[in-house]
Design an enzyme around this catalytic site. Structure first.
Site, PDB file in Angstrom:
ATOM      1  N   SER A 154      32.754  12.218 -24.833  1.00 42.47           N
ATOM      2  CA  SER A 154      33.820  12.678 -23.961  1.00 42.47           C
ATOM      3  C   SER A 154      34.362  11.535 -23.107  1.00 42.47           C
ATOM      4  O   SER A 154      34.875  10.542 -23.622  1.00 42.47           O
ATOM      5  CB  SER A 154      33.279  13.833 -23.111  1.00 42.47           C
ATOM      6  OG  SER A 154      34.310  14.484 -22.424  1.00 42.47           O
TER       7      SER A 154
ATOM      8  N   ASP B 221      37.561  21.794 -30.344  1.00 35.87           N
ATOM      9  CA  ASP B 221      37.481  21.226 -28.995  1.00 35.87           C
ATOM     10  C   ASP B 221      38.726  21.619 -28.196  1.00 35.87           C
ATOM     11  O   ASP B 221      39.843  21.346 -28.612  1.00 35.87           O
ATOM     12  CB  ASP B 221      37.376  19.699 -29.084  1.00 35.87           C
ATOM     13  CG  ASP B 221      36.915  19.064 -27.784  1.00 35.87           C
ATOM     14  OD1 ASP B 221      37.174  19.640 -26.720  1.00 35.87           O
ATOM     15  OD2 ASP B 221      36.292  17.990 -27.849  1.00 35.87           O
TER      16      ASP B 221
ATOM     17  N   HIS C 259      33.579  21.318 -27.560  1.00 36.92           N
ATOM     18  CA  HIS C 259      33.361  20.079 -26.805  1.00 36.92           C
ATOM     19  C   HIS C 259      31.868  19.883 -26.591  1.00 36.92           C
ATOM     20  O   HIS C 259      31.319  20.137 -25.517  1.00 36.92           O
ATOM     21  CB  HIS C 259      34.100  20.157 -25.464  1.00 36.92           C
ATOM     22  CG  HIS C 259      34.267  18.828 -24.799  1.00 36.92           C
ATOM     23  ND1 HIS C 259      34.967  17.779 -25.370  1.00 36.92           N
ATOM     24  CD2 HIS C 259      33.822  18.364 -23.604  1.00 36.92           C
ATOM     25  CE1 HIS C 259      34.943  16.747 -24.555  1.00 36.92           C
ATOM     26  NE2 HIS C 259      34.250  17.067 -23.486  1.00 36.92           N
TER      27      HIS C 259
END
Length: 251
Positions: A143, A197, A229
């Site tokens: 991320s 995601d 995610h």
């Protein structure tokens, strides 16, 4: 987790500096002087890798340490790992709440059209320590940490063993390409992204390979259906195989 590719001062200095700091300093703290790290060894079980893992927004380094348990192959028996934690700072997209963050985040979700600000990143890169032998050093991140991983690998002036981006995005403009060193362009990239995601959209991940193609870099892109995610066991096991392949090619 909430994130966006906007670097803000003064946090950006810590952002990329974390990468270089843990390469140059933590190697020594763990008994691995930069002058001798990764020298050729006749012992096939000798530690040949250093893996730096950069976490996502609101997370911490220690919370990610169990990741190393997925690397059970003999090649990783004596590998050195580092799981640094981001500094605590105010995050705009979370109404100014203070939390671990490599840089400020302004909105979600991240898209392929999200704005970029790279000036502070370039300033930090000017302080790179070129004394570390980068062979078989792998930088990985999820991320926000994935965005930091990509920026660090591109702006580091030498060839690394590899960079692995999980649910990340391109945080640099195309104008940066001319400033990427020929050595950095040799660093291979693994990009993994979940197709479900909703925080860093899949389209943001898809923008990675075309950007790297412009740079002239090798990128393996892996799409994971029904993955949001997060990082899956499948992704980590593939990372293990990917790093092993890089080790074989460099040995």
């Amino acid at each position: 987790m909430r994130l966006l590719p906007m670097f803000s001062s003064p946090l950006t200095a810590a952002l990329v500096a974390v990468f270089f700091f843990f390469l140059a300093v933590l190697l020594q703290r763990r008994g691995l002087p930069s002058s001798s790290f990764l020298r050729p060894s006749s012992d096939p079980m000798a530690a040949r890798t250093f893996i730096l893992w950069l976490h996502g927004l609101g997370d911490s380094g220690p919370a990610n340490e169990p990741i190393r348990t997925f690397f059970s192959a003999p090649e990783f028996k004596l590998s050195k790992w580092s799981f640094p934690s981001a500094p605590h700072s105010s995050v705009s997209c979370n109404y100014g709440a203070v939390m671990p963050s490599w840089f400020d985040i302004y909105e979600i979700p991240v898209t392929s059209e999200s704005p970029k600000n790279e000036s502070d990143v370039l300033k930090a890169v000017q302080n790179v320590d070129n004394g570390v032998n980068p062979e078989n050093i792998f930088v990985c991140g999820f991320s926000q940490g994935g965005a930091l991983t990509l920026a660090s690998v591109l702006l580091y002036p030498r060839t690394l063993g590899g960079g692995a981006v999980f649910s990340g995005w391109v945080s640099l403009n195309s104008s940066i390409i001319e400033r990427i060193s020929p050595e950095a362009k040799k660093t291979p990239i693994l990009w993994s992204h979940g197709m479900a995601d909703r925080t860093v959209l899949f389209e943001a991940g898809q923008a990675g390979p075309p950007f790297l193609e412009q740079v002239g870099m090798s990128c393996e892109f892996k799409a994971y259906p029904n993955v949001g995610h997060s990082i899956t066991t499948e992704e980590l096991l593939h990372l293990q195989s990917w790093i092993k392949a890089r080790l074989k090619s460099s040995s």
